[in-house]
Design a protein around this motif. Structure first.
Motif, PDB file in Angstrom:
ATOM      1  N   TRP A  58       0.834  -1.200   0.000  1.00 22.63           N
ATOM      2  CA  TRP A  58       0.000   0.000   0.000  1.00 22.63           C
ATOM      3  C   TRP A  58       0.873   1.256   0.000  1.00 22.63           C
ATOM      4  O   TRP A  58       0.599   2.210  -0.728  1.00 22.63           O
ATOM      5  CB  TRP A  58      -0.933  -0.023   1.211  1.00 22.63           C
ATOM      6  N   ASP A  59       1.942   1.264   0.811  1.00 21.89           N
ATOM      7  CA  ASP A  59       2.865   2.405   0.849  1.00 21.89           C
ATOM      8  C   ASP A  59       3.445   2.688  -0.539  1.00 21.89           C
ATOM      9  O   ASP A  59       3.484   3.832  -0.984  1.00 21.89           O
ATOM     10  CB  ASP A  59       4.028   2.140   1.815  1.00 21.89           C
ATOM     11  N   ARG A  62       1.114   4.344  -2.941  1.00 25.60           N
ATOM     12  CA  ARG A  62       0.918   5.775  -2.677  1.00 25.60           C
ATOM     13  C   ARG A  62       2.157   6.588  -3.009  1.00 25.60           C
ATOM     14  O   ARG A  62       2.052   7.746  -3.368  1.00 25.60           O
ATOM     15  CB  ARG A  62       0.548   6.008  -1.215  1.00 25.60           C
ATOM     16  N   GLN A  63       3.356   5.993  -2.864  1.00 27.96           N
ATOM     17  CA  GLN A  63       4.598   6.746  -3.007  1.00 27.96           C
ATOM     18  C   GLN A  63       5.158   6.772  -4.424  1.00 27.96           C
ATOM     19  O   GLN A  63       5.838   7.723  -4.792  1.00 27.96           O
ATOM     20  CB  GLN A  63       5.666   6.172  -2.068  1.00 27.96           C
ATOM     21  N   ASP A  65       4.952   7.039  -8.434  1.00 25.71           N
ATOM     22  CA  ASP A  65       4.099   7.541  -9.506  1.00 25.71           C
ATOM     23  C   ASP A  65       3.629   6.403 -10.399  1.00 25.71           C
ATOM     24  O   ASP A  65       4.371   5.443 -10.639  1.00 25.71           O
ATOM     25  CB  ASP A  65       4.861   8.560 -10.354  1.00 25.71           C
ATOM     26  N   PHE A  68      -0.344   1.479  -8.751  1.00 24.09           N
ATOM     27  CA  PHE A  68      -1.664   1.316  -8.157  1.00 24.09           C
ATOM     28  C   PHE A  68      -1.732  -0.024  -7.437  1.00 24.09           C
ATOM     29  O   PHE A  68      -1.101  -0.986  -7.848  1.00 24.09           O
ATOM     30  CB  PHE A  68      -2.736   1.400  -9.244  1.00 24.09           C
ATOM     31  N   ASN A  98      -7.151   4.237 -14.201  1.00 21.17           N
ATOM     32  CA  ASN A  98      -5.899   4.966 -14.021  1.00 21.17           C
ATOM     33  C   ASN A  98      -5.049   5.087 -15.278  1.00 21.17           C
ATOM     34  O   ASN A  98      -4.329   6.066 -15.435  1.00 21.17           O
ATOM     35  CB  ASN A  98      -5.085   4.308 -12.910  1.00 21.17           C
TER      36      ASN A  98
END
Length: 107
Positions: A58-59, A62-63, A65, A68, A98
């Protein structure tokens, strides 16, 4: 642990993108709870050994680019999620939303 896995996953994504020559979209399929369900009602599933890996995944989502995360944590099974079509559906929706920028709910 979580920090190590985050680092490994970020580097793997970076290496693959370097080889492809651009920021290829990357979908992480989050680990499910494979067999580490609680022994009793007092032990939450979050204490399972893979919980740190799922948080690391999950990290990274989010971190990094163009990266997903699609969860499979709710798909259970002894080793691989038995409901692969549901995981595939989630991946497809993440790509449509996305990569192709269509207005669909994928989370």
């Amino acid at each position: 642990g979580r920090a190590d896995y985050t680092c490994y996953l970020e580097h793997m994504i970076g290496d693959w993108r370097d080889l492809w020559g651009y920021s290829v979209p990357f979908i992480v399929i989050q680990l499910h709870t494979f067999g580490y369900l609680p022994c009793d009602a007092q032990t939450p599933v979050i204490s399972a050994p893979q919980a740190g890996i799922r948080l690391a995944e999950w990290d990274v989502g989010r971190q990094c680019d163009n990266t997903f995360v699609v969860t499979a944590a709710d798909q259970g099974g002894p080793l691989h999620p038995p409901y692969k079509s549901e995981v595939g559906r989630r991946v497809a929706l993440a790509i449509v939303a996305n990569v192709f920028k269509q207005n669909v709910s994928w989370l």
